[in-house]
Design a protein around this motif. Structure first.
Motif, PDB file in Angstrom:
ATOM      1  N   GLY A   1       9.853 -36.149 -26.493  1.00  0.00           N
ATOM      2  CA  GLY A   1       9.146 -35.870 -25.252  1.00  0.00           C
ATOM      3  C   GLY A   1       7.662 -35.640 -25.445  1.00  0.00           C
ATOM      4  N   LEU A   2       7.061 -36.269 -26.459  1.00  0.00           N
ATOM      5  CA  LEU A   2       5.633 -36.084 -26.720  1.00  0.00           C
ATOM      6  C   LEU A   2       4.809 -36.698 -25.592  1.00  0.00           C
ATOM      7  N   THR A   3       3.827 -35.941 -25.100  1.00  0.00           N
ATOM      8  CA  THR A   3       2.967 -36.387 -24.003  1.00  0.00           C
ATOM      9  C   THR A   3       1.521 -36.458 -24.482  1.00  0.00           C
ATOM     10  N   ASP A   4       0.603 -36.660 -23.551  1.00  0.00           N
ATOM     11  CA  ASP A   4      -0.823 -36.690 -23.895  1.00  0.00           C
ATOM     12  C   ASP A   4      -1.277 -35.375 -24.521  1.00  0.00           C
ATOM     13  N   ARG A   5      -0.655 -34.287 -24.137  1.00  0.00           N
ATOM     14  CA  ARG A   5      -0.989 -32.991 -24.738  1.00  0.00           C
ATOM     15  C   ARG A   5      -0.770 -33.037 -26.252  1.00  0.00           C
ATOM     16  N   GLY A   6       0.382 -33.522 -26.670  1.00  0.00           N
ATOM     17  CA  GLY A   6       0.656 -33.626 -28.094  1.00  0.00           C
ATOM     18  C   GLY A   6      -0.241 -34.634 -28.780  1.00  0.00           C
ATOM     19  N   ALA A   7      -0.539 -35.735 -28.097  1.00  0.00           N
ATOM     20  CA  ALA A   7      -1.429 -36.747 -28.665  1.00  0.00           C
ATOM     21  C   ALA A   7      -2.815 -36.172 -28.912  1.00  0.00           C
ATOM     22  N   ARG A   8      -3.327 -35.414 -27.964  1.00  0.00           N
ATOM     23  CA  ARG A   8      -4.647 -34.794 -28.136  1.00  0.00           C
ATOM     24  C   ARG A   8      -4.639 -33.821 -29.305  1.00  0.00           C
ATOM     25  N   PHE A   9      -3.558 -33.082 -29.447  1.00  0.00           N
ATOM     26  CA  PHE A   9      -3.476 -32.116 -30.544  1.00  0.00           C
ATOM     27  C   PHE A   9      -3.471 -32.828 -31.893  1.00  0.00           C
ATOM     28  N   ILE A  10      -2.699 -33.893 -32.013  1.00  0.00           N
ATOM     29  CA  ILE A  10      -2.639 -34.640 -33.272  1.00  0.00           C
ATOM     30  C   ILE A  10      -4.016 -35.210 -33.616  1.00  0.00           C
ATOM     31  N   ALA A  11      -4.689 -35.780 -32.625  1.00  0.00           N
ATOM     32  CA  ALA A  11      -6.012 -36.354 -32.865  1.00  0.00           C
ATOM     33  C   ALA A  11      -7.020 -35.286 -33.271  1.00  0.00           C
ATOM     34  N   ALA A  12      -6.936 -34.112 -32.638  1.00  0.00           N
ATOM     35  CA  ALA A  12      -7.880 -33.038 -32.950  1.00  0.00           C
ATOM     36  C   ALA A  12      -7.581 -32.375 -34.284  1.00  0.00           C
TER      37      ALA A  12
END
Length: 313
Positions: A246-257
């Protein structure tokens, strides 16, 4: 033998044995009959099998305690053991089994692994447990290299069992948390909702020194990557597979940061999550090892097809 699905022999010895719990007159799985048949087959082949599967095609409660009792008592030289459900029927509209004649799904599948199981199964290298209600207790196996625990809704107690495991040779671990953000009630938990905090003992555990490949399918994938970033477990991984979660944009932003925390990975599999266009573009531009595949709009644990080849190909 009504429960025997197939056998495979190699050089005259029993190499693979596959049973499934057929229904009794009541319509429920004939657990006792299946366990008795398993005992007879093992007694007739003391040098095998190397691969053992016990599943069910009955859509009602299947309990594996009597099967476990046979394994503990007879100590077969099994190297690969598969217990529970392996393919889903198409009632959810998304999953089509490859071979309906081999495995099915029980409505409620209970598998409890007693402490006596681990010393009795000393030859075990690969283990798959797939059900709705699992309990692992004290997991201790010096030889186990691959472990898959698959639940539609894993209980916090099962997660705690994994956190206390001692598996020094384990190379690959697959965990299906499924719909973990679930309101559990009763028992020692009272009224309780599963969160990523329950995973912290597992992520900080020192019982997995050889672990290099981790797959975790969960609805709480955003919280999971945040917990993983500070985990000593992540530093040693080659592969982190969060596909079907259930990964969303929130998780994507965290991984990138926090890409430095994930920089030791050779592959980060995010296929089949719910990352939007913005999050996909961000990861594609910043995290070289991220594999995005195809994203979807809604999480459901049933959307992920359980294939034995995922860990055991």
């Amino acid at each position: 033998m009504p429960h025997l699905l197939f056998t495979d022999h190699r050089d005259g010895d029993l190499d693979e044995l596959h049973l499934r719990m057929e229904p009794s007159a009541s319509g429920y799985p004939d657990v006792a009959g299946c366990a008795a048949e398993l005992a007879d087959l093992l007694a007739a082949a003391p040098s095998g099998p190397r691969v053992l599967t016990v599943g069910t095609t009955v859509r009602h409660t299947a309990r594996y305690r009597e099967v476990m009792d046979v394994l503990v008592a007879m100590r077969p030289p099994v190297e690969r053991l598969y217990l529970g459900d392996y393919t889903y029927p198409d009632k959810w509209g998304e999953v089509i089994p490859e071979d309906l004649d081999k495995d099915g799904e029980g409505w409620v599948t209970e598998i409890e692994v007693p402490d006596e199981f681990w010393p009795a199964m000393r030859t075990l290298r690969h283990l798959v447990l797939h059900g709705d209600r699992l309990r692992l207790h004290a997991i201790r196996s010096p030889a186990l290299t691959r472990l898959a625990i698959r639940c539609d809704t894993m209980s916090p107690r099962c997660v705690a069992d994994l956190g206390g495991a001692g598996l020094p040779a384990l190379d690959a671990l697959e965990i299906w948390l499924g719909n973990y953000n679930y309101q559990w009630s009763g028992g020692i938990f009272g009224s309780y909702t599963g969160t990523a905090a329950d995973l912290l003992p597992l992520l900080a555990a020192d019982g997995y020194p050889a672990l290099r490949h981790l797959r975790c399918c969960a609805d709480i994938a955003d919280e999971l990557v945040e917990a993983l970033a500070g985990s000593p477990l992540l530093r040693d991984l080659d592969t982190l597979d969060l596909s079907g979660g259930g990964l969303t944009d929130r998780g994507a932003r965290f991984i990138a940061a926090n890409q430095l925390a994930f920089s030791g990975l050779r592959r980060l599999d995010l296929d089949g999550n719910m990352i939007g266009t913005t999050g996909q573009r961000l990861l594609a531009n910043t995290v070289e090892v991220a594999h995005l595949g195809t994203q979807r709009e809604e999480f459901h644990s049933k959307l992920v097809k359980p294939q034995r080849a995922l860990l055991f190909g």
